[in-house]
Design an enzyme around this catalytic site. Structure first.
Site, PDB file in Angstrom:
ATOM      1  N   ASP A 198      -7.420  -8.280  12.801  1.00 36.34           N
ATOM      2  CA  ASP A 198      -8.828  -7.973  12.521  1.00 36.34           C
ATOM      3  C   ASP A 198      -9.656  -9.232  12.253  1.00 36.34           C
ATOM      4  OD1 ASP A 198      -8.728  -5.319  12.996  1.00 36.34           O
ATOM      5  OD2 ASP A 198      -8.736  -4.685  10.891  1.00 36.34           O
ATOM      6  N   HIS A 248      -5.311  -4.245   2.278  1.00 38.63           N
ATOM      7  CA  HIS A 248      -5.710  -5.180   3.333  1.00 38.63           C
ATOM      8  C   HIS A 248      -6.274  -6.473   2.759  1.00 38.63           C
ATOM      9  CE1 HIS A 248      -4.986  -1.544   5.512  1.00 38.63           C
ATOM     10  NE2 HIS A 248      -5.264  -2.087   6.674  1.00 38.63           N
ATOM     11  N   ARG A 263      -1.528  -4.856   3.711  1.00 39.07           N
ATOM     12  CA  ARG A 263      -1.301  -4.009   4.883  1.00 39.07           C
ATOM     13  C   ARG A 263       0.090  -4.244   5.473  1.00 39.07           C
ATOM     14  NH1 ARG A 263      -1.954  -5.404  10.554  1.00 39.07           N
ATOM     15  NH2 ARG A 263      -2.177  -3.505  11.766  1.00 39.07           N
ATOM     16  N   GLU A 318     -19.548   1.703  -0.210  1.00 36.09           N
ATOM     17  CA  GLU A 318     -18.687   1.239  -1.314  1.00 36.09           C
ATOM     18  C   GLU A 318     -19.453   1.095  -2.631  1.00 36.09           C
ATOM     19  OE1 GLU A 318     -19.057  -0.276   1.616  1.00 36.09           O
ATOM     20  OE2 GLU A 318     -17.170   0.199   2.632  1.00 36.09           O
ATOM     21  N   PHE A 338     -14.259  -5.244   1.084  1.00 30.78           N
ATOM     22  CA  PHE A 338     -15.434  -4.406   0.811  1.00 30.78           C
ATOM     23  C   PHE A 338     -15.466  -3.947  -0.653  1.00 30.78           C
ATOM     24  CE2 PHE A 338     -13.911  -3.427   5.242  1.00 30.78           C
ATOM     25  CZ  PHE A 338     -14.578  -4.511   5.787  1.00 30.78           C
ATOM     26  N   ARG A 378       0.828  -1.215   0.000  1.00 34.01           N
ATOM     27  CA  ARG A 378       0.000   0.000   0.000  1.00 34.01           C
ATOM     28  C   ARG A 378       0.864   1.269   0.000  1.00 34.01           C
ATOM     29  NH1 ARG A 378      -2.183   0.629   6.237  1.00 34.01           N
ATOM     30  NH2 ARG A 378      -0.572  -0.640   7.177  1.00 34.01           N
TER      31      ARG A 378
END
Lengths: 279, 315
Positions: free
Chosen positions: B118, B110, B168, B59, B84, B12
């Protein structure tokens, strides 16, 4: 509204309806009900409101139209043929293999600004077009037509929030409130009412009109042009199947083509109406 | 002995570096769905605030707005977490972006189980599969920060939709700054004769480590980086199959529908060759530190090496 303009619009709308019947009959399928309820506003938009240029169809300054209720494509094709974007002969190729006229709008078809058909998505694309207009400091306006069943989709309200948050006053959201969806009346299925108050709560200027009254349309669209800092929603009360007696306000005509006998009756009624208007 | 110094950076970060450059192009727009700090798309806002739009946590609408902007000549980069972007908004990507073949670049971070703590709800291991099956879509999974930056810049020049998968986790840097990325082209990173390991994303560095493990066992492995999963570099896959006679694929993605499947499709139709797929074995992930999870789910050099031996035995 001048009488000549009114009469011209009525004729155009009648011809759009003839295209709807011609197209769906030849295809043997399609969505006549919601096309007929939208025929008047489409005629109005393309003949008395929007700046579009059939000879320069991709002009960056053109007004945009997104048929978010993409299943009303037969009516859109009707008006695009009247405008000269496509030929009248093509109407009979609707939904056939190799045709320019897909079952739901395709961006490749001349005069079509966005591919639609999956409900709830067109309004988002319209927001993007309106945002681009703001960024590029162009004065074009963006119009999108939604079904009343369609606004059950969550994306519509995501888009409504976005339009108002980004102050897209160059956007007009039109809701074709014919009160019918596939499984029944919109109240029975999953009521979106009160539609006007919902759009108001989302920060829209809201205008309620009769969606078969051109004079009310003229006032509503003129008012929308004066609204600054927020988008406008025009909620049109309409009759599904409008203009063909046996299709009016009948749920079953959402996604069914007329058979040969029904076709003759429908065409007969519409031609008679056209003859009256031309007399 | 002096330890080799490895620069670790998340892919990223490469997106951020590319966006800094793209801010100079007046037709580039960037959107995010309230994850700009995490996806790094907020970098663009620093340099071109008037062309950054936050869609909020919505989104589906973001994808549609991006599509609408693209119809007006904009090149739009949209970001969110891979879950998402490709999951929640799958159908908007398909119908509003890919079907009209619009210039929207979905740069989702991610991805994979290296999201870590998470947990499974955020660990997208299906995105490559979802994006790969959509007509018009190009799918790129960069191996490091350098390739990520290059891929994003290349995506900006490509006509049509592109999916760039970003991570990530800070991972070792494989390429140096002179690296030139081309869509649809894989690279042989190391030559070998007994087995080819075709890897993508963070598994590329693991594959290079697996080569060393295998070398100690007297096995010579060819290492291929396959950043573009679609269109897949067919000729490189076939050439590798011909050269080494067996193949192992390695990806931080479900073994269903990703790189392993893409390679299997090429091999079974064009040059049937023993293949073993290393990836997440049709299961959800769980919470935990990223490197521990990668080990637990078999996304490691050791597991690649183990499977290389299995592939060789199938010859």
């Amino acid at each position: 509204m001048e009488k000549t303009v009114l009469s011209e619009l009525e004729k155009m709308a009648c011809q759009v309806r003839l295209s709807v019947i011609e197209g769906t009959f030849n295809a043997g399928c399609g969505h006549p009900g919601g096309s007929l309820s939208a025929a008047d506003v489409l005629a109005y938009l393309y003949f008395n409101e929007m700046r579009v240029f059939p000879s320069n169809e991709k002009s960056e300054n053109r007004d945009r139209f997104v048929l978010s209720k993409g299943h009303a494509a037969p009516a859109l094709y009707g008006v695009l043929a009247l405008k000269g974007f496509i030929s009248q002969e093509e109407i009979k190729t609707l939904r056939k293999v190799g045709s320019t006229l897909q079952g739901h709008p395709n961006i490749k078809t001349p005069g079509v600004d966005m591919s639609t058909g999956s409900l709830g998505q067109g309004i988002s694309a319209a927001c993007g077009m309106a945002l681009a207009g703001k960024l590029d400091k162009r004065d074009y306006r963006v119009y999108t037509l939604l079904g009343d069943g369609e606004i059950e989709e969550g994306e519509v309200w995501e888009a409504a929030m976005f339009a108002s948050s980004k102050k897209l006053d160059n956007l007009v959201v039109i809701v074709d409130n014919n009160n019918l969806q596939i499984d029944g009346t919109v109240e029975e299925v999953n009521s979106p009412y009160p539609i006007d108050e919902k759009f108001q709560a989302f920060g829209f200027e809201v205008i309620n009109i009769d969606g078969h009254d051109f004079e009310q349309m003229e006032q509503a669209f003129a008012k929308a042009r004066t609204v600054k800092g927020k988008p406008t929603a025009i909620i049109m009360k309409t009759i599904k199947g409008k203009g063909v007696s046996f299709m009016e306000d009948v749920c079953g005509w959402h996604g069914k083509a007329p058979d040969a006998e029904q076709y003759i009756t429908a065409i007969g009624e519409l031609r008679l109406r056209l003859a009256e208007l031309e007399a | 002995m002096e330890e080799k110094k490895v620069v670790k950076k998340a892919t990223r970060e490469g997106y951020a570096e590319a966006l800094k450059e793209l801010a100079q192009s007046p037709d580039v727009i960037v959107m995010d769905a309230d994850l700009g700090a995490a996806t790094k798309s907020l970098t663009f806002k620093k340099f071109a605030p008037e062309r950054f739009f936050d869609a909020g946590i919505a989104e589906a609408n973001m994808m549609g707005v991006a599509a609408g902007l693209a119809t007006c000549g904009k090149t739009v980069f949209v970001s969110s977490f891979a879950m998402f972007a490709t999951g929640r908004a799958y159908e908007q990507i398909r119908n509003s972006i890919a079907y009209p073949n619009l210039n929207v670049k979905i740069c989702a971070s991610h991805a994979g189980i290296s999201v870590g703590e998470d947990g499974a709800s955020h660990q997208c291991i299906e995105d490559i599969s979802l994006m790969r099956s959509i007509p018009n879509m190009v799918v790129i999974n960069p191996a490091d920060v350098v390739e990520a930056k290059a891929a994003v810049l290349e995506a900006a020049h490509h006509e049509g939709p592109v999916y760039v998968r970003l991570g990530r986790l800070a991972i070792p840097t494989v390429f140096n700054e002179s690296y030139r990325f081309r869509i649809g082209k894989g690279q042989v990173l190391a030559e070998g004769d007994d087995v080819t390991i075709i890897a993508t994303g963070l598994m590329v560095d693991e594959a290079l480590q697996a080569k060393d493990i295998l070398a100690k066992q007297g096995i010579s492995a060819r290492i291929v980086n396959m950043a573009t999963i679609k269109p897949i570099d067919k000729s490189l896959v076939i050439e590798s199959a011909k050269k080494t006679g067996c193949i192992v694929t390695a990806e931080e993605h479900s073994v269903i529908g990703g790189l392993g499947s893409a390679v299997a499709e090429v091999l079974s139709e064009e040059y049937p060759t023993p293949l073993v797929r290393v990836g997440v074995d049709d299961t959800f992930g769980e919470s935990g530190p990223a490197w521990e999870l990668l080990k637990k789910y078999g996304l490691s050099a050791e597991n690649i090496a183990k499977n290389a031996a299995i592939a060789i035995a199938k010859k």
